[in-house]
Design an enzyme around this catalytic site. Structure first.
Site, mmCIF file in Angstrom:
data_model
loop_
_atom_site.group_PDB
_atom_site.id
_atom_site.type_symbol
_atom_site.label_atom_id
_atom_site.label_comp_id
_atom_site.label_asym_id
_atom_site.label_seq_id
_atom_site.Cartn_x
_atom_site.Cartn_y
_atom_site.Cartn_z
ATOM 1 N N ASN A 49 0.772 -1.287 -0.206
ATOM 2 C CA ASN A 49 0.078 -0.176 -0.016
ATOM 3 C C ASN A 49 1.059 1.156 -0.118
ATOM 4 O O ASN A 49 0.448 2.428 -0.034
ATOM 5 C CB ASN A 49 -1.141 0.193 1.103
ATOM 6 C CG ASN A 49 -0.638 0.148 2.356
ATOM 7 O OD1 ASN A 49 0.498 -0.743 2.547
ATOM 8 N ND2 ASN A 49 -0.416 0.984 3.023
ATOM 9 N N THR A 50 1.898 1.258 0.303
ATOM 10 C CA THR A 50 3.051 2.041 0.879
ATOM 11 C C THR A 50 4.749 1.866 0.088
ATOM 12 O O THR A 50 4.759 0.620 0.048
ATOM 13 C CB THR A 50 2.646 2.843 1.546
ATOM 14 O OG1 THR A 50 3.640 4.044 1.869
ATOM 15 C CG2 THR A 50 3.287 1.976 2.747
ATOM 16 N N TYR B 63 16.246 -5.108 14.504
ATOM 17 C CA TYR B 63 16.017 -4.810 12.965
ATOM 18 C C TYR B 63 17.188 -5.297 12.424
ATOM 19 O O TYR B 63 16.842 -6.457 11.623
ATOM 20 C CB TYR B 63 16.343 -3.230 12.855
ATOM 21 C CG TYR B 63 15.865 -2.708 11.109
ATOM 22 C CD1 TYR B 63 14.789 -3.430 10.836
ATOM 23 C CD2 TYR B 63 16.807 -2.755 10.396
ATOM 24 C CE1 TYR B 63 14.435 -2.948 9.805
ATOM 25 C CE2 TYR B 63 16.573 -2.541 9.265
ATOM 26 C CZ TYR B 63 15.205 -1.958 8.796
ATOM 27 O OH TYR B 63 15.031 -2.250 7.233
#
Length: 305
Positions: free
Chosen positions: A24-25, A177
């Site tokens: 979506n992005t 991360y």
């Protein structure tokens, strides 16, 4: 001079089905847009369905006649991953491209619905489970590909903390991360080894965007977010450029399973996509196998290869 590979080099994708997570992005949207423009049917697998609808509208506006559909997928929930895989089985006969793109970066410590540290649970375990659950659909498509998006972060304070995978003892958002992005690479290399042993034409490839201007910076300190609009273009590239390594890994006929694509510029931060190297830890054969075993145990998803 070496050819600068751009989205214009993406070959026709007619009659191919692509599933793009986090479409979506950012990088996922740009990847979905280009694949749709080249004729692929694109499934936008998104956590926020309303934002997904907006993304579909933007793609159709840019690519009249684009064939797209939405799939609800929250990678931080194994229940959602299983439901999404079940829907793909109910609606698709095969999958040509699975783009494991969605991710979270540097959040405060949170856990997934299943109790996993959010970055490891979403970036690695969610995609590990999804890939395993739809692998049969990938194996049905000739020369299908699994492209998993890693990061330069796989080099930064990154190792697989087998003694504390969920960072329960102490939490370092950058290290967590890095662990998740290192895991993405180790998953790709081990998956490719298994696909080769199985005699499959499906290949596993990895990519990273370098420094890309996406909404992943939302967890950065506020001062960096304020400076991003002015300073950002000097040090990072657009989401469209950042998506090129993923697109090349997904579509270039010359791609070989187990390769890693990233920008060709200084430090792999910006530039056009080419084959790049990953760090020594990512190639630790024993750690790859151990991570695979642990991932199967944590997700309850085992692979048929």
């Amino acid at each position: 001079m070496a050819h600068k590979w751009t989205e214009d080099d993406v070959p026709e994708q007619q009659d191919r089905l692509a599933v793009v997570t986090g479409a979506n992005t950012g990088l996922g949207f740009e990847t979905a847009r280009v694949l749709a423009a080249q004729g692929a049917t694109v499934v936008l697998a998104v956590r926020d369905v309303e934002k997904g609808r907006q993304a579909v509208s933007r793609i159709v506006e840019a690519v009249p006649g684009a064939r797209t559909s939405l799939l609800a997928l929250d990678l931080s929930s194994l229940e959602s991953v299983r439901a999404a895989a079940a829907e793909l089985h109910a609606t698709q006969s095969s999958i040509d491209l699975l783009i494991n793109n969605a991710g979270v970066m540097h959040p405060p410590r949170r856990t997934t619905d299943d109790g996993f540290e959010l970055q490891f649970g979403t970036n690695h375990l969610g995609h590990f489970a999804l890939t395993g659950l739809v692998l049969d659909l990938l194996l049905k498509a000739p020369e299908s590909r699994v492209v998993t998006v890693s990061s330069l972060g796989h080099r930064i304070r990154a190792r697989i903390h087998f003694d504390d995978l969920q960072w329960e003892k102490s939490y370092d958002r950058i290290g967590a991360y890095g662990q998740s992005k290192l895991a993405n690479l180790m998953f790709t290399y081990e998956l490719q080894r298994r696909l080769t042993a199985h005699g499959a034409t499906t290949v596993a490839v990895a990519a990273h965007p370098g420094g890309a201007n996406t909404n992943l910076i939302r967890n950065y300190p506020s001062v960096i977010q304020r400076l991003a609009p002015t300073v950002g273009p000097l040090i990072v590239q657009s989401a469209a450029m950042g998506a090129l390594p993923t697109l090349r890994a997904a579509t270039d006929p010359a791609v070989i399973g187990g390769q890693f694509y990233g920008p060709d510029g200084l430090g792999q931060n910006r530039g056009y996509p080419r084959v790049v190297g990953s760090n020594a830890r990512s190639h630790d054969f024993d750690a790859q196998k151990r991570l695979w075993t642990v991932s199967e145990q944590l997700t309850g998803v085992t692979y048929e290869i």
